[in-house]
Enzyme design. Structure first.
Site, PDB file in Angstrom:
ATOM      1  N   TYR A 161       0.834  -1.211   0.000  1.00  0.00           N
ATOM      2  CA  TYR A 161       0.000   0.000   0.000  1.00  0.00           C
ATOM      3  C   TYR A 161       0.868   1.260   0.000  1.00  0.00           C
ATOM      4  CZ  TYR A 161      -2.974   3.686   1.922  1.00  0.00           C
ATOM      5  OH  TYR A 161      -3.631   4.870   2.137  1.00  0.00           O
ATOM      6  N   LYS A 200     -15.616   1.091   7.587  1.00  0.00           N
ATOM      7  CA  LYS A 200     -14.294   0.544   7.250  1.00  0.00           C
ATOM      8  C   LYS A 200     -13.941  -0.653   8.142  1.00  0.00           C
ATOM      9  CE  LYS A 200     -10.882   3.141   6.080  1.00  0.00           C
ATOM     10  NZ  LYS A 200      -9.796   4.138   6.166  1.00  0.00           N
TER      11      LYS A 200
HETATM   12  N1  LIG Z   1      -8.221   7.043   6.474  1.00  0.00           N
HETATM   13  C1  LIG Z   1      -6.924   7.251   6.613  1.00  0.00           C
HETATM   14  O1  LIG Z   1      -6.401   7.295   7.736  1.00  0.00           O
HETATM   15  C2  LIG Z   1      -6.051   7.456   5.393  1.00  0.00           C
HETATM   16  C3  LIG Z   1      -4.686   7.724   5.606  1.00  0.00           C
HETATM   17  C4  LIG Z   1      -3.876   7.922   4.509  1.00  0.00           C
HETATM   18  C5  LIG Z   1      -4.403   7.885   3.228  1.00  0.00           C
HETATM   19  N2  LIG Z   1      -5.720   7.602   3.044  1.00  0.00           N
HETATM   20  C6  LIG Z   1      -6.229   7.574   1.660  1.00  0.00           C
HETATM   21  O2  LIG Z   1      -7.336   8.436   1.578  1.00  0.00           O
HETATM   22  C7  LIG Z   1      -8.273   7.959   0.609  1.00  0.00           C
HETATM   23  C8  LIG Z   1      -9.636   7.795   1.256  1.00  0.00           C
HETATM   24  O3  LIG Z   1      -9.485   6.889   2.344  1.00  0.00           O
HETATM   25  P1  LIG Z   1     -10.694   6.459   3.257  1.00  0.00           P
HETATM   26  O4  LIG Z   1     -10.162   6.280   4.625  1.00  0.00           O
HETATM   27  O5  LIG Z   1     -11.843   7.334   3.017  1.00  0.00           O
HETATM   28  O6  LIG Z   1     -10.959   4.987   2.681  1.00  0.00           O
HETATM   29  P2  LIG Z   1     -12.281   4.309   2.139  1.00  0.00           P
HETATM   30  O7  LIG Z   1     -11.899   2.907   1.821  1.00  0.00           O
HETATM   31  O8  LIG Z   1     -13.413   4.550   3.061  1.00  0.00           O
HETATM   32  O9  LIG Z   1     -12.560   5.108   0.786  1.00  0.00           O
HETATM   33  C9  LIG Z   1     -12.056   4.700  -0.471  1.00  0.00           C
HETATM   34  C10 LIG Z   1     -13.222   4.645  -1.435  1.00  0.00           C
HETATM   35  O10 LIG Z   1     -12.721   4.248  -2.722  1.00  0.00           O
HETATM   36  C11 LIG Z   1     -13.656   3.356  -3.291  1.00  0.00           C
HETATM   37  N3  LIG Z   1     -12.965   2.508  -4.255  1.00  0.00           N
HETATM   38  C12 LIG Z   1     -12.037   1.561  -3.980  1.00  0.00           C
HETATM   39  N4  LIG Z   1     -11.663   0.952  -5.118  1.00  0.00           N
HETATM   40  C13 LIG Z   1     -12.361   1.555  -6.122  1.00  0.00           C
HETATM   41  C14 LIG Z   1     -12.430   1.339  -7.515  1.00  0.00           C
HETATM   42  N5  LIG Z   1     -11.704   0.405  -8.113  1.00  0.00           N
HETATM   43  N6  LIG Z   1     -13.260   2.135  -8.252  1.00  0.00           N
HETATM   44  C15 LIG Z   1     -14.031   3.071  -7.669  1.00  0.00           C
HETATM   45  N7  LIG Z   1     -14.022   3.296  -6.324  1.00  0.00           N
HETATM   46  C16 LIG Z   1     -13.188   2.541  -5.576  1.00  0.00           C
HETATM   47  C17 LIG Z   1     -14.207   2.553  -2.134  1.00  0.00           C
HETATM   48  O11 LIG Z   1     -15.462   1.951  -2.435  1.00  0.00           O
HETATM   49  C18 LIG Z   1     -14.298   3.610  -1.047  1.00  0.00           C
HETATM   50  O12 LIG Z   1     -15.556   4.236  -1.060  1.00  0.00           O
HETATM   51  C19 LIG Z   1      -7.688   6.654   0.080  1.00  0.00           C
HETATM   52  O13 LIG Z   1      -6.985   6.934  -1.106  1.00  0.00           O
HETATM   53  C20 LIG Z   1      -6.734   6.230   1.183  1.00  0.00           C
HETATM   54  O14 LIG Z   1      -5.688   5.419   0.687  1.00  0.00           O
HETATM   55  C21 LIG Z   1      -6.561   7.390   4.102  1.00  0.00           C
END
Ligand SMILES: NC(=O)c1ccc[n+]([C@@H]2O[C@H](COP(=O)([O-])OP(=O)(O)OC[C@H]3O[C@@H](n4cnc5c(N)ncnc54)[C@H](O)[C@@H]3O)[C@@H](O)[C@H]2O)c1
Length: 334
Positions: A161, A200
């Site tokens: 990741y 999640k």
């Molecule tokens: N939550 C955290 O602490 C954190 C920290 C660092 C980075 N991030 C990044 O922030 C972003 C949002 O994270 P989050 O916590 O909201 O996660 P999340 O998993 O709730 O949101 C990601 C969304 O992307 C959608 N998705 C995944 N694969 C897909 C695809 N192939 N096509 C279309 N949609 C797709 C999922 O259905 C989901 O709704 C992500 O890129 C994650 O890597 C999050």
């Protein structure tokens, strides 16, 4: 705290991954504060498929968007056909949140396709349609390197990741060099917590996990001895960083954290302030690779994005605790 950037009225805004935690918070922020903007969410939502870990392959859920009035496109960023819907939408702004957010996934092929290749495809669309792109990178790019974590220094991810997010940053930098005038900003979120993360499951923040354990069992379980440090950032601040990135002085990659690292034991104390005392049991950490100390250097984020975190850990937990209690009492998501 909120920030109104130069006129989003009439702008066509796309949020990929808008059915997930951070994307849905962004969607509701824009709906409330920029009612004249035209907001579209693009997400594949849950597909009923699971990784070997038992986690769903995507966490998007319609329940996160209850009350959202904009358009919702059910689409997969890995599908060329679905990406054509983004081309057709002629968006002015793309907030790209869609990704495999589960840091335990080891399948390199699906991680690289979803997080890296699809991102490249979206950059090409943005270049063709003249859209600004603000995308989610991650503190996972730093792996276990010594804090404070600085963009451009000691980027040594320890999992697939983290590598995928670092590749996104490298691709975005190259794209910027080759396409003068484009506005692409990568935001390395640290540990985000707050409303709409419940779906999640096991990958939700420690704040939610510990809060629910404390409410249910009057006891929480922590890796020995709870002194792991993290830069916990409240989701409202992450939304703020995304909005401010639209007017970044310089495109590029920026950390999004508070600049201060706190421990799991600190979460326990803050939760106890809100819900009363409970017991703590410490157990051995089963993970060979585990980030033991993350802390964002946010100097550049402050200077280039005019970003200022509004919440430290305790006020963030105070603001969030009613949702945690409501989940526990099964008043929501039941
Ligand atoms: N939550 C955290 O602490 C954190 C920290 C660092 C980075 N991030 C990044 O922030 C972003 C949002 O994270 P989050 O916590 O909201 O996660 P999340 O998993 O709730 O949101 C990601 C969304 O992307 C959608 N998705 C995944 N694969 C897909 C695809 N192939 N096509 C279309 N949609 C797709 C999922 O259905 C989901 O709704 C992500 O890129 C994650 O890597 C999050």
């Amino acid at each position: 705290m909120r920030y109104i950037p130069n006129d989003l009225a009439g702008k066509k805004i796309l949020i990929t991954g808008g059915g997930g935690f951070i994307g849905s918070n962004l969607a509701f922020y824009l709906q409330k504060n920029h009612p004249a903007a035209n907001i579209t969410v693009f997400d594949c939502f849950r597909t009923g498929e699971f990784f070997p870990s038992g986690n769903p392959t995507s966490f998007g859920d319609q329940r996160n968007l209850d009350g959202f009035n904009g358009e919702i496109i059910h689409g997969n960023i890995n599908s060329k056909e679905d990406l054509q819907k983004i081309v057709a939408g002629k968006f002015d702004i793309i907030f790209h949140q869609a990704a495999i957010s589960d840091t335990t996934v080891e399948d390199e092929a699906i991680m690289l396709q979803t997080n890296v290749k699809a991102f490249s495809d979206i950059l090409v669309i943005a270049q063709q349609t003249n859209a600004k792109v603000i995308y989610a990178s991650s503190a996972g790019t730093y792996g276990n390197s010594a804090p404070p974590n600085r963009v451009g220094a000691q980027e040594t991810p320890t999992n697939v990741y983290g590598s995928s997010k670092l590749l996104m940053d490298i691709i975005a930098s190259k794209f910027l060099l080759e396409n003068e005038g484009m506005h692409i900003v990568g935001l390395r979120y640290f540990n985000v917590f707050g409303p709409r993360e419940f779906l999640k499951g096991k990958t939700a923040s420690m704040i939610l996990q510990l809060g629910l354990q404390a409410l249910s069992n009057k006891k929480v379980r922590l890796f020995k001895f709870g002194e792991q440090h993290r830069d916990f950032i409240y989701v409202e601040d992450v939304v703020q960083a995304n909005i401010k990135a639209l007017d970044a002085v310089k495109p590029g990659v920026y950390n999004v954290g508070t600049g201060i690292s706190r421990t799991f034991n600190d979460i326990v104390k803050a939760l106890a302030q809100e819900i009363g005392e409970f017991e703590v049991e410490y157990f051995d950490n089963p993970y060979a690779f585990y980030q033991n100390h993350t802390q964002a250097d946010i100097q550049e984020t402050k200077e280039m994005l005019n970003f200022e975190p509004g919440f430290s850990l305790e006020p963030g937990i105070s603001s969030y605790i009613n949702e945690i209690k409501a989940i526990h009492e099964q008043k929501i998501y039941s």
